[in-house]
Scaffold this motif. Structure first.
Motif, PDB file in Angstrom:
ATOM      1  N   UNK A   1       0.815  -1.202   0.000  1.00  0.00           N
ATOM      2  CA  UNK A   1       0.000   0.000   0.000  1.00  0.00           C
ATOM      3  C   UNK A   1       0.850   1.252   0.000  1.00  0.00           C
ATOM      4  N   UNK A   2       0.181   2.393   0.185  1.00  0.00           N
ATOM      5  CA  UNK A   2       0.892   3.665   0.247  1.00  0.00           C
ATOM      6  C   UNK A   2       1.573   3.860   1.603  1.00  0.00           C
ATOM      7  N   UNK A   3       1.074   3.181   2.611  1.00  0.00           N
ATOM      8  CA  UNK A   3       1.691   3.235   3.934  1.00  0.00           C
ATOM      9  C   UNK A   3       1.880   1.804   4.424  1.00  0.00           C
ATOM     10  N   UNK A   4       3.111   1.441   4.745  1.00  0.00           N
ATOM     11  CA  UNK A   4       3.417   0.105   5.242  1.00  0.00           C
ATOM     12  C   UNK A   4       4.042   0.238   6.627  1.00  0.00           C
ATOM     13  N   UNK A   5       3.483  -0.467   7.595  1.00  0.00           N
ATOM     14  CA  UNK A   5       3.975  -0.374   8.967  1.00  0.00           C
ATOM     15  C   UNK A   5       5.458  -0.743   9.016  1.00  0.00           C
ATOM     16  N   UNK A   6       6.244   0.130   9.632  1.00  0.00           N
ATOM     17  CA  UNK A   6       7.670  -0.124   9.786  1.00  0.00           C
ATOM     18  C   UNK A   6       8.514   0.239   8.589  1.00  0.00           C
ATOM     19  N   UNK A   7       7.857   0.695   7.500  1.00  0.00           N
ATOM     20  CA  UNK A   7       8.587   1.074   6.287  1.00  0.00           C
ATOM     21  C   UNK A   7       8.169   2.477   5.848  1.00  0.00           C
ATOM     22  N   UNK A   8       8.574   3.485   6.595  1.00  0.00           N
ATOM     23  CA  UNK A   8       8.147   4.854   6.266  1.00  0.00           C
ATOM     24  C   UNK A   8       8.914   5.430   5.077  1.00  0.00           C
ATOM     25  N   UNK A   9       8.429   6.551   4.587  1.00  0.00           N
ATOM     26  CA  UNK A   9       9.181   7.421   3.696  1.00  0.00           C
ATOM     27  C   UNK A   9       8.791   8.832   4.084  1.00  0.00           C
ATOM     28  N   UNK A  10       9.568   9.800   3.678  1.00  0.00           N
ATOM     29  CA  UNK A  10       9.312  11.168   4.123  1.00  0.00           C
ATOM     30  C   UNK A  10       9.170  12.090   2.916  1.00  0.00           C
ATOM     31  N   UNK A  11       8.719  13.312   3.182  1.00  0.00           N
ATOM     32  CA  UNK A  11       8.545  14.309   2.131  1.00  0.00           C
ATOM     33  C   UNK A  11       9.268  15.588   2.534  1.00  0.00           C
ATOM     34  N   UNK A  12       9.784  16.277   1.556  1.00  0.00           N
ATOM     35  CA  UNK A  12      10.534  17.503   1.784  1.00  0.00           C
ATOM     36  C   UNK A  12       9.603  18.712   1.700  1.00  0.00           C
ATOM     37  N   UNK A  13       9.575  19.510   2.764  1.00  0.00           N
ATOM     38  CA  UNK A  13       8.773  20.730   2.737  1.00  0.00           C
ATOM     39  C   UNK A  13       7.309  20.456   2.468  1.00  0.00           C
ATOM     40  N   UNK A  14       6.743  21.183   1.494  1.00  0.00           N
ATOM     41  CA  UNK A  14       5.328  21.028   1.169  1.00  0.00           C
ATOM     42  C   UNK A  14       5.114  20.063   0.006  1.00  0.00           C
ATOM     43  N   UNK A  15       6.091  19.190  -0.226  1.00  0.00           N
ATOM     44  CA  UNK A  15       5.993  18.235  -1.328  1.00  0.00           C
ATOM     45  C   UNK A  15       4.820  17.285  -1.140  1.00  0.00           C
ATOM     46  N   UNK A  16       4.301  16.819  -2.263  1.00  0.00           N
ATOM     47  CA  UNK A  16       3.297  15.769  -2.265  1.00  0.00           C
ATOM     48  C   UNK A  16       3.863  14.594  -3.047  1.00  0.00           C
TER      49      UNK A  16
END
Length: 580
Positions: free
Chosen positions: A83-98
């Motif tokens: 999925x778009x969110x997987x427990x224990x496998x995050x990702x991040x976004x810079x500033x106001x990025x989508x």
């Protein structure tokens, strides 16, 4: 504490990822006699396995009545582990990025649940810069990949019709399923506007190809993976035959951390974390093929740092992770009054659309945006669910009653049942899927402060739509509005406006992301050559959507398959010549 464990033997090729590109590479290379290690981050999966199969089951047989879960974003019956969110496998976004990153964790990857819309890129799609001056041309043309599109058509099977549309190349087609009632109404109304409507092109077998796969029996549950292998999934059509050669070992639940290299900077294998025991292992190989998805491959390469590759393996150009782009998407729905109070019957067909509209304005120069889009159509009497599927939410919750007057929708008991029966099968939908212009400043990089549960540094995204994509979405909505009026339909809700970017989906939501390891002839502006071989490391290949220079207004899977087959043939030839 990790204990690093080497494993033997030394394979000819280690392939990371078992989706469209990785599965194709595994099949072609294993059938050529090479010894293959195929790495998959999720569990094994066979669509015919009754223990994992959800096809031909009712939603109420699920403990959650088919609702989505953290590991099945499209519903508990959908065959997508991830999925778009997987427990224990995050990702991040810079500033106001989508950017929303969808990841599949199972053998076959996203090919187990995708829409199976199987479109070739056209001659114009490889040379868009020549036409509009934006982005870059591919280092190859349609003529280079056409023979491999032909091979994919014949191996996998795709239904459709020959239409002789210049930038929508015809292929080797199986008979398409006939349009259903709502599609006949759509086709009639849309053609009044001069907008083309042709049979869909999808990788579902309407005729038998061989003895190992069955024919579609029209259950409309392709998203649950087919237990007779009538639709295309890498797990059944590519990985399974590769395993049957005896030349492939499958490693599941294997989270690849990095590509290993020697003192000369050449690839020697991969390091991975087992999801089962959390220990780190190594696979040794003469060649490494990365096919972990555009962003997954970029992450592995960026994490593969050494003295020879201080910025990540294959990244001497500095463009690794850049030029990330996804298809655009915007949608609209309506009620078609002629279809109210429909007689109930078994509406046969393959899942999803039987008709679609290819981009029809390639020659128009005065648009407010640069690249085009196609339109997918929905509707019919599919498996019902509560809510929007019945099209009872337009006009601020008010709907036309049998007397033609507006009344409040839904409610409870008898009133609700009457509305459901009245509107079931009368809903229609429009989804635009378009091409965005690749931007160097849209990229993924390694977040210096965040790791996942396996200790692997995660990706950080920087992504913004440009005016091109926003105005393209506006054109989609204008077109949908025209179609709704031409049909005499009643729209659901107000037309999206500028405050919502005209309903434009967030980047990543269409799950067509490509471009992070783009191919090119100049090693200073690209990561791979025209055969998907990295410029910096001759025994490292990329065989997923990362190599795309541009997306086109088509779904990317057919091109990923064709490019992976072409690259695999090249790899075999180079090995025979002892050039690698």
């Amino acid at each position: 504490m990790f204990q690093i464990k080497e494993q033997s033997p030394v394979y000819d090729v280690c392939i990371v990822g078992s989706g469209a590109g990785g599965g194709m590479a595994a099949k072609i290379l294993a059938e050529a006699g090479l010894k293959i290690a195929l790495m998959e981050a999720g569990p094994d999966f066979d669509p015919a396995d009754p223990d994992s199969q959800t096809q031909l089951k009712w939603n109420y047989e699920s403990p959650r009545r088919g609702a989505s879960t953290p590991t099945r974003s499209f519903g508990d019956m959908d065959m997508a582990y991830g999925g778009w969110e997987i427990h224990g496998e995050p990702y991040t976004r810079k500033g106001d990025s989508e950017f929303d990153w969808f990841r599949s964790r199972m053998v076959g990857g996203r090919t187990n649940h995708w829409g199976r819309i199987s479109l070739r890129f056209g001659p114009l799609d490889f040379k868009r810069k020549d036409f509009d001056g934006k982005g870059d041309n591919w280092p190859i043309g349609y003529e280079d990949i056409a023979p491999y599109y032909d091979k994919v058509d014949k191996l996998v099977g795709v239904y459709g019709t020959r239409e002789n549309i210049p930038n929508e190349p015809d292929g080797y087609f199986l008979p398409p399923p006939k349009p259903r009632l709502h599609e006949l109404y759509l086709k009639k109304g849309i053609k009044k506007l001069g907008i083309p409507v042709i049979p869909a092109r999808k990788s579902v077998l309407t005729k038998r190809l061989n003895d190992s796969r069955g024919v579609c029996f029209y259950c409309q549950q392709c998203n649950r993976a087919c237990n007779v292998y009538a639709d295309f999934s890498s797990s059944s059509v590519l990985v399974k035959p590769a395993g049957e050669t005896g030349n492939m070992d499958l490693y599941v639940d294997a989270m690849v951390r990095e590509v290993l290299t020697d003192e000369n900077g050449r690839a020697t294998g991969v390091s991975y974390i087992s999801r089962q025991d959390r220990q780190e292992y190594q696979i040794k190989s003469k060649v490494v093929v990365l096919a972990a998805s555009a962003c997954g491959t970029a992450r592995i390469m960026l994490n593969s740092k050494s003295d020879r590759h201080p910025n990540g393996i294959g990244n001497s150009s500095g463009v690794l992770g850049h030029y990330l782009h996804d298809s655009t998407g915007a949608s609209r729905s309506a009620i078609l009054p002629e279809l109210l109070d429909r007689t109930r019957y078994n509406e046969d067909g393959a899942r999803g659309m039987h008709i679609y509209t290819p981009w029809w304005l390639n020659d128009k120069k005065d648009l407010e945006f640069t690249r085009g889009y196609h339109i997918e159509y929905g509707g019919g009497m599919y498996m019902p669910g509560y809510g929007v599927g019945f099209g009872m939410e337009h006009q601020n919750g008010r709907i036309p009653g049998k007397d033609g007057k507006m009344k409040k929708a839904g409610g409870y008991g008898l009133s609700f049942k009457e509305d459901v029966k009245r509107f079931y099968g009368a809903g229609i939908g429009f989804a635009g899927r378009g091409e965005s212009v690749p931007q160097k400043d849209n990229y993924c990089e390694i977040d210096p402060d965040v790791v996942d549960q396996y200790g692997i540094p995660v990706l950080r995204f920087n992504y913004h739509w440009t005016k091109d994509e926003i105005m393209q979405a506006k054109h989609m909505q204008d077109t949908f509005e025209e179609i709704i009026h031409a049909l005499g339909a009643v729209p659901n809700g107000e037309k999206p406006g500028a405050d919502t970017n005209y309903g434009l989906e967030a980047p990543g939501r269409i799950i067509h992301e490509v471009g992070t390891t783009r191919m090119g002839t100049d090693k200073n502006t690209s990561v791979t050559n025209k055969y998907n071989q990295t410029h910096d490391v001759d025994n490292l290949f990329v065989m997923d959507g990362g190599v795309f220079v541009s997306q086109a207004d088509k779904n990317p899977t057919w091109t990923i398959l064709a490019l992976a087959w072409r690259s695999s043939d090249y790899l075999i030839d180079e090995l025979k010549k002892m050039n690698i």
